[in-house]
Design an enzyme around this catalytic site. Structure first.
Site, PDB file in Angstrom:
ATOM      1  N   GLU A 254       0.888  -1.879  -0.568  1.00  0.00           N
ATOM      2  CA  GLU A 254       0.137   0.214  -0.278  1.00  0.00           C
ATOM      3  C   GLU A 254       0.546   1.366   0.404  1.00  0.00           C
ATOM      4  O   GLU A 254       0.971   1.282   0.976  1.00  0.00           O
ATOM      5  CB  GLU A 254      -1.187   0.086   1.314  1.00  0.00           C
ATOM      6  CG  GLU A 254      -2.029   0.901   1.099  1.00  0.00           C
ATOM      7  CD  GLU A 254      -2.325   1.752   1.538  1.00  0.00           C
ATOM      8  OE1 GLU A 254      -2.130   3.447   0.732  1.00  0.00           O
ATOM      9  OE2 GLU A 254      -2.349   2.769   2.144  1.00  0.00           O
ATOM     10  N   GLU A 263       4.330   9.240  -3.279  1.00  0.00           N
ATOM     11  CA  GLU A 263       4.960   9.076  -2.028  1.00  0.00           C
ATOM     12  C   GLU A 263       6.190   7.741  -2.167  1.00  0.00           C
ATOM     13  O   GLU A 263       6.523   6.859  -2.030  1.00  0.00           O
ATOM     14  CB  GLU A 263       3.698   7.829  -0.473  1.00  0.00           C
ATOM     15  CG  GLU A 263       3.014   8.196  -0.261  1.00  0.00           C
ATOM     16  CD  GLU A 263       2.244   7.943   1.101  1.00  0.00           C
ATOM     17  OE1 GLU A 263       2.701   6.668   0.911  1.00  0.00           O
ATOM     18  OE2 GLU A 263       1.375   8.425   1.981  1.00  0.00           O
TER      19      GLU A 263
END
Length: 815
Positions: A254, A263
């Site tokens: 994730e 990210e």
């Protein structure tokens, strides 16, 4: 001056004592690690704790408001942080990196023991103070503000990850393949445990954040999953044959944020396929699709540009200079809960468009930069000024398990979710699964397009680099060259947050201030000329007093970019009687003697919570003995209100997990609670318009401040009976600014509800400011005799404003 010299002497004495202590320790304590660190804390994110710079000395100016909007890759040590995570930094950050203040941090370190002194700014006094903090303060702050809890409360995410793991592992085993799983960024270890339960032969998990990795180790053991190999490294540091015996053929991770790639997902997947995964490896999720929907919104445009300021008759007082009209704005996303944007405030002009696809399973590298130009035909005429953005992931290889982050009106499973919702009173906009770690975003088109004929198409240019996206639009023909990522050139977007820009354009609010200014200046003109002193950052309304007839206007603008913007507005509007001050010390006694009015909104760049703007009172104290007795002050008073509420979802960010998909996570809950006790403020700032809640009682005033007597200490307490039988999971707090002593509602500017509060009904909140929130213990009760006991304490000279709340039932405390 005396206090300043005394503070300086105290700091010097503290430094001397510290040096003496270090010399003593070095001489008499052989194991002492003689490291003195002076470093600048930066905002923590839920997944990466703040970097400690091991330099002998560093002093840096860091603007909190700018940090929330600056593209991630522009700040090297924050390039892996998502925007929402930075925006979610709780009040601890307001004392370390607000509005360009300088932050120093002294640390004396011994093996396993460090005491540190952080110089932080008090937003109410504006003064630097020293706070002693333990070695683990940054860790506690990071863990307490982590998004792990939010993710683990996301039932759809958890269920679909497990369903995809079970389906994929079962299929691989049926095909006669061994299953070796790699979980990147394991967090609590929840996905690794799911993979083990689903039948994987081996499971390896990596986690670089050490407190989380240590917690995961204990969770794995408590859930009889100790056979999971846990690597305390980033995935890009893992070596096959050293950390892992062989490559994995199933990757579960994730690594996504609101922007999907913010990210560092592209780089992490590329590295994993090159070094950690087999040629036939599968990934969960397998693919992602990004969507854009062209829209027009009078509300959203207020968050992005400065509008004309007109008087009550509609005559122009201030118009934006050319530099604002020519500015392209910031390319950074504006992440919001799109489902909570009022439908009446926007029009979608196109269907959702698929703009980018990401295949996480393919062995070929995922491109770090791409461009996609789409010819778009509008479904309705309008102004192409912004793009709504979200993404959808295919959890399994066949694409049968979908997870969408779409707003409710575009959600592919809305009908099914509505049928399955057990809470029939839940608004339609809140039927879709709630999550704060993956939201939606608004991107603003650099130059809006007016399209009156639906038969006329235009070209939407979509771009992404390794960490972010941006958009542009062209009317006549597609662009021949890529559009570089745009940035602010006018000072507005780089100085103020989106909410502050919207506040500057807020019609109802501005009318109340302008009504006061017009009446005050008209009354003053009957006796003598009006001389205004304006206190606050970016106070456009203060400038307007010049256009309304004030003889002179002196504006306190200590922040360079804010001052430069207002100077440009002053020049453009040919205001001849405006002077800007960097400090109140620049005012001479004869100038102070002429001041007839002191005016503020109030707003200061260092403020996060509404009452941080009580700095206005501190500035008044500095002038108290130097002003004429007849000077008029506005706002003259402020009142703080409290409202017990039941949040539909927001409370989950502080609620314990207990268990997730059958796995015991109480160890994680205990770790988070310990950190929250150490690092979290009792009240934190949240934009409540994004998080619906029901009122459980009428609001009650819990503190009243008279700015003419701001130095007085106050201690208040009271009780508020709850009139609605429901779970009270939060207390909402806000400030009402009273412009005059007139009790008329038209003389009050509120930072709270914009409509009267009705117990049992949803509260409609101001959309241009954050309110304060205290989360109560998650104690469920429907006792109709509950009450809220509260107390407040204000020590204005010290800048200390504290609250205490407790829920009681039949005289017995439940919190």
């Amino acid at each position: 001056m005396f206090l300043t010299l005394l503070q300086l002497a105290s700091y010097i004495m503290l430094l001397i004592l510290g040096i003496i202590l270090v010399e003593h320790l070095i001489k008499h304590w052989p194991n002492f690690n003689n490291v003195i660190k002076i470093n600048t804390p930066v905002p923590c994110s839920p997944k990466y704790y703040s970097r400690i710079l091991d330099w002998t000395y560093e002093e840096m100016e860091f603007n909190y408001d700018q940090a929330l909007q600056t593209p991630i890759q522009r700040i090297p040590w924050m390039k892996h942080l998502s925007l929402k995570h930075r925006a979610k930094v709780m009040p601890g950050i307001k004392n370390t990196c607000c509005g360009g203040i300088k932050v120093l941090r002294f640390s004396l370190q011994r093996i396993r023991l460090m005491s540190s002194f952080a110089q932080v700014i008090n937003p109410i006094t504006g003064q630097n103070t020293w706070q002693e903090r333990g070695d683990d303060y940054d860790y506690h702050q990071e863990v307490a503000n982590a998004g792990f809890g939010d993710m683990l409360h996301d039932w759809e995410r958890n269920q679909k990850y497990y369903a995809a793991l079970l389906k994929t592992i079962t299929s691989m085993r049926q095909a006669g393949r061994e299953v070796h799983v790699l979980d990147i960024g394991t967090g609590t270890g929840i996905l690794a445990m799911m993979a083990l339960r689903a039948g994987a032969d081996t499971v390896t998990a990596c986690e670089a954040f050490m407190p989380m990795a240590n917690c995961a180790q204990r969770i794995l053991a408590a859930n009889e999953a100790a056979q999971v190999r846990l690597i305390r490294k980033r995935s890009t540091e893992i070596q096959i044959g050293v950390d892992m015996p062989h490559k994995a053929n199933l990757l579960v991770a994730e690594l996504l944020d609101t922007e999907l790639i913010g990210e560092g997902a592209i780089g992490i997947y590329n590295h994993a396929h090159d070094h950690l995964l087999t040629e036939d490896a599968l990934c969960i999720p397998a693919r992602a699709t990004c969507f854009a929907q062209v829209a027009q919104s009078s509300l959203a445009s207020q968050w992005n540009s400065l509008k004309i300021l007109a008087n009550l008759d509609g005559d122009v007082l201030l118009s934006p200079p050319a530099q604002l009209a020519q500015c392209s704005g910031e390319a950074a996303l504006h992440d919001v809960q799109l489902s909570q944007v009022p439908p009446s405030s926007f029009r979608v002009l196109s269907q959702p468009l698929e703009i980018f696809h990401f295949d996480f399973q393919r062995k070929q590298k995922r491109e770090e930069q791409r461009r996609n130009v789409l010819q778009v035909q509008l479904s309705a005429p309008g102004t192409v000024e912004l793009v709504f953005y979200w993404w959808q992931i295919e959890m399994d290889d066949a694409g049968e398990l979908l997870l969408s982050c779409a707003p409710y009106w575009a959600h592919p499973e809305l009908k099914q979710l509505q049928e399955n919702c057990s809470d029939k009173e839940r608004p339609l906009a809140n039927v879709v699964p709630w999550r704060d770690h993956w939201m939606q975003a608004i991107y603003y088109i650099p130059k809006s397009l007016q399209i009156h004929d639906v038969q006329q198409s235009f070209w939407l240019s979509c771009y992404h680099d390794e960490y972010s996206l941006w958009f542009d639009a062209h009317k006549d023909q597609p662009p021949t060259k890529p559009t570089p990522r745009h940035s602010c050139s006018c000072d507005l977007h780089m100085t103020y947050t989106r909410s502050r820009i919207g506040q500057l354009n807020q019609g109802t609010r501005n009318k109340r201030y302008l009504r006061y200014l017009e009446e005050a200046l008209h009354e003053q003109a009957e006796t003598q000329p009006a001389h205004m002193l304006v206190l606050g950052d970016g106070c456009m309304l203060g400038l307007a007093s010049s256009a309304l007839g004030a003889a002179s206007v002196r504006c306190l603008e200590p922040h360079r970019f804010s001052r430069r913007l207002l100077e440009a507005i002053t020049k453009h509007n040919q205001l001849k009687n405006v002077t800007f001050l960097e400090s109140l010390k620049q005012l001479e006694p004869d100038e102070l003697a002429t001041i007839t009015h002191i005016f503020a909104e109030p707003y200061f760049l260092n403020s996060i919570l509404p009452w941080d703007n009580f700095y206005f009172g501190t500035l008044l104290l500095q002038l108290r003995d130097k002003l004429p007795a007849s000077v008029k002050i506005s706002p003259c008073a402020a009142r703080i209100y409290a409202l017990p509420v039941r949040f539909l979802d927001l409370h989950k960010i502080r609620a314990p997990i207990v268990s997730c998909e059958g796995f015991d996570l109480k160890i994680f809950d205990e770790m988070v609670q310990r950190s929250a006790d150490e690092a979290l403020s009792l009240v934190e700032a949240q934009p409540l318009w994004e998080y619906p809640c029901r009122a459980l009682a009428p609001p009650q005033e819990i503190l009243s401040v008279d700015f003419a007597n701001f130095g007085l200490e106050q201690h208040k307490q009271g009780q508020l009976p709850l009139t609605v039988s429901d779970e009270c999971n939060g207390i909402a707090l806000w400030v009402d600014w009273h412009l005059t002593e007139n009790p008329s509602p038209k003389s009050v500017v509120s930072t709270g509800p914009v409509e009267p509060v009705v117990p049992g009904q949803l509260v409609k909140w101001d959309m241009f400011v954050r309110q304060g929130v205290h989360f109560t213990n998650q104690t469920k009760t429907t006792d109709s005799k509950m009450r809220l006991d509260w107390s407040t304490s204000l020590k204005p000279v010290l800048g200390d404003l504290s609250f205490n709340f407790s829920l009681c039932v039949n005289h017995g405390k439940t919190e």
